[in-house]
Design an enzyme around this catalytic site. Structure first.
Site, PDB file in Angstrom:
ATOM      1  N   ARG A   1       0.841  -1.207   0.000  1.00 22.97           N
ATOM      2  CA  ARG A   1       0.000   0.000   0.000  1.00 22.97           C
ATOM      3  C   ARG A   1       0.876   1.257   0.000  1.00 22.97           C
ATOM      4  NH1 ARG A   1      -5.345   0.988   1.077  1.00 22.97           N
ATOM      5  NH2 ARG A   1      -5.836   2.994   2.014  1.00 22.97           N
ATOM      6  N   ASP A   2       1.917   1.260   0.836  1.00 23.32           N
ATOM      7  CA  ASP A   2       2.855   2.387   0.851  1.00 23.32           C
ATOM      8  C   ASP A   2       3.491   2.563  -0.525  1.00 23.32           C
ATOM      9  OD1 ASP A   2       2.452   2.765   3.610  1.00 23.32           O
ATOM     10  OD2 ASP A   2       4.155   1.480   4.143  1.00 23.32           O
TER      11      ASP A   2
ATOM     12  N   PHE B   1       2.239   1.769  -3.425  1.00 29.53           N
ATOM     13  CA  PHE B   1       1.235   2.357  -4.305  1.00 29.53           C
ATOM     14  C   PHE B   1       1.186   3.873  -4.143  1.00 29.53           C
ATOM     15  CE2 PHE B   1      -3.152   3.999  -4.553  1.00 29.53           C
ATOM     16  CZ  PHE B   1      -3.371   3.856  -5.909  1.00 29.53           C
ATOM     17  N   TYR B   2       1.174   4.342  -2.909  1.00 29.01           N
ATOM     18  CA  TYR B   2       1.031   5.777  -2.656  1.00 29.01           C
ATOM     19  C   TYR B   2       2.298   6.582  -2.957  1.00 29.01           C
ATOM     20  CZ  TYR B   2      -3.699   5.258  -1.020  1.00 29.01           C
ATOM     21  OH  TYR B   2      -5.046   5.007  -0.979  1.00 29.01           O
ATOM     22  N   THR B   3       3.407   5.935  -3.280  1.00 25.33           N
ATOM     23  CA  THR B   3       4.607   6.686  -3.676  1.00 25.33           C
ATOM     24  C   THR B   3       4.465   7.273  -5.074  1.00 25.33           C
ATOM     25  OG1 THR B   3       5.731   4.747  -4.579  1.00 25.33           O
ATOM     26  CG2 THR B   3       6.194   5.303  -2.275  1.00 25.33           C
TER      27      THR B   3
END
Length: 165
Positions: free
Chosen positions: A127-128, A130-132
Site C-alpha cells: 500500500r505504501d 502504491f502511494y509513492t
C-alpha cells in the site's frame, strides 16, 4: 534483460523447499524455487537488472521484461507443498510496444522503489508502495494489492473455507 529480455526471474515460484522436494524435482515440474534474499542481495539484483536494461537501450535494442504469467494455465497445485505455484510461462513487457509500455514503466518504477527501500534498510507495505506514485500506478492492483487473491483456485478456496468452519 539479456538481449533485451529478462528481469522477471523466470520460472514459477515456491517459497523454500518443504516436505523434501529437491530443486531437481521442482525443475522437473517446471517450477523454480523462489528464495528469500537479504536486502543487500536484492539491491545487487535490482542493480544488475537495471544495468542490463541500460546496456540493452544503449545497444539500440530497447528493453523487455519477461514476467512470470499469472494465468490459470500457468498455475499448478503442488500437494507436497500444499500450495498453488506458478510454472514456467512468462509474459513480455516491452517498452517499445504501445500495448505494454505502461506495464514496462510500472515494472521499472517498482524496481527503482525496491532498490531505494533496501538501500535505506527500511520496510514498507505494498500500500505504501502504491502511494509513492499514485499517478503512475492508478490502481492498487498494479502493485499487487488485489481485493481478492485471483490466483487461488476454487479447490483452494473451498479447502480454506472448510478449515475455517
Amino acid at each position: 534483460v539479456g538481449g533485451g529480455h529478462g528481469g522477471g526471474g523466470g520460472g514459477g515460484n515456491v517459497q523454500g523447499l518443504a516436505k523434501g522436494l529437491s530443486p531437481e524435482k521442482l525443475k522437473q515440474k517446471g517450477i523454480t524455487e523462489v528464495k528469500e534474499m537479504e536486502d543487500e542481495q536484492v539491491r545487487h539484483k535490482t542493480e544488475a537488472i537495471i544495468l542490463e536494461v541500460a546496456l540493452s537501450i544503449l545497444a539500440g535494442r530497447g528493453f523487455t521484461y519477461d514476467i512470470p504469467s499469472r494465468a490459470s494455465s500457468n498455475q499448478e497445485y503442488v500437494p507436497e507443498l500444499d500450495r498453488i505455484v506458478l510454472k514456467d510461462a512468462t509474459k513480455s513487457r516491452a517498452f517499445a510496444n504501445t500495448s505494454s509500455v505502461r506495464k514496462a514503466t510500472i515494472t521499472t518504477r517498482v524496481l527503482e522503489l525496491v532498490h531505494e527501500i533496501v538501500s535505506k534498510g527500511i520496510h514498507i507495505t505494498k500500500r505504501d508502495l502504491f502511494y509513492t506514485d499514485v499517478n503512475l500506478f492508478l490502481k492498487q492492483e498494479e502493485v499487487g494489492l488485489n481485493k481478492h487473491n485471483k490466483s487461488k483456485s476454487k479447490k483452494s478456496r473451498l479447502k480454506q473455507q472448510q478449515q475455517q468452519q
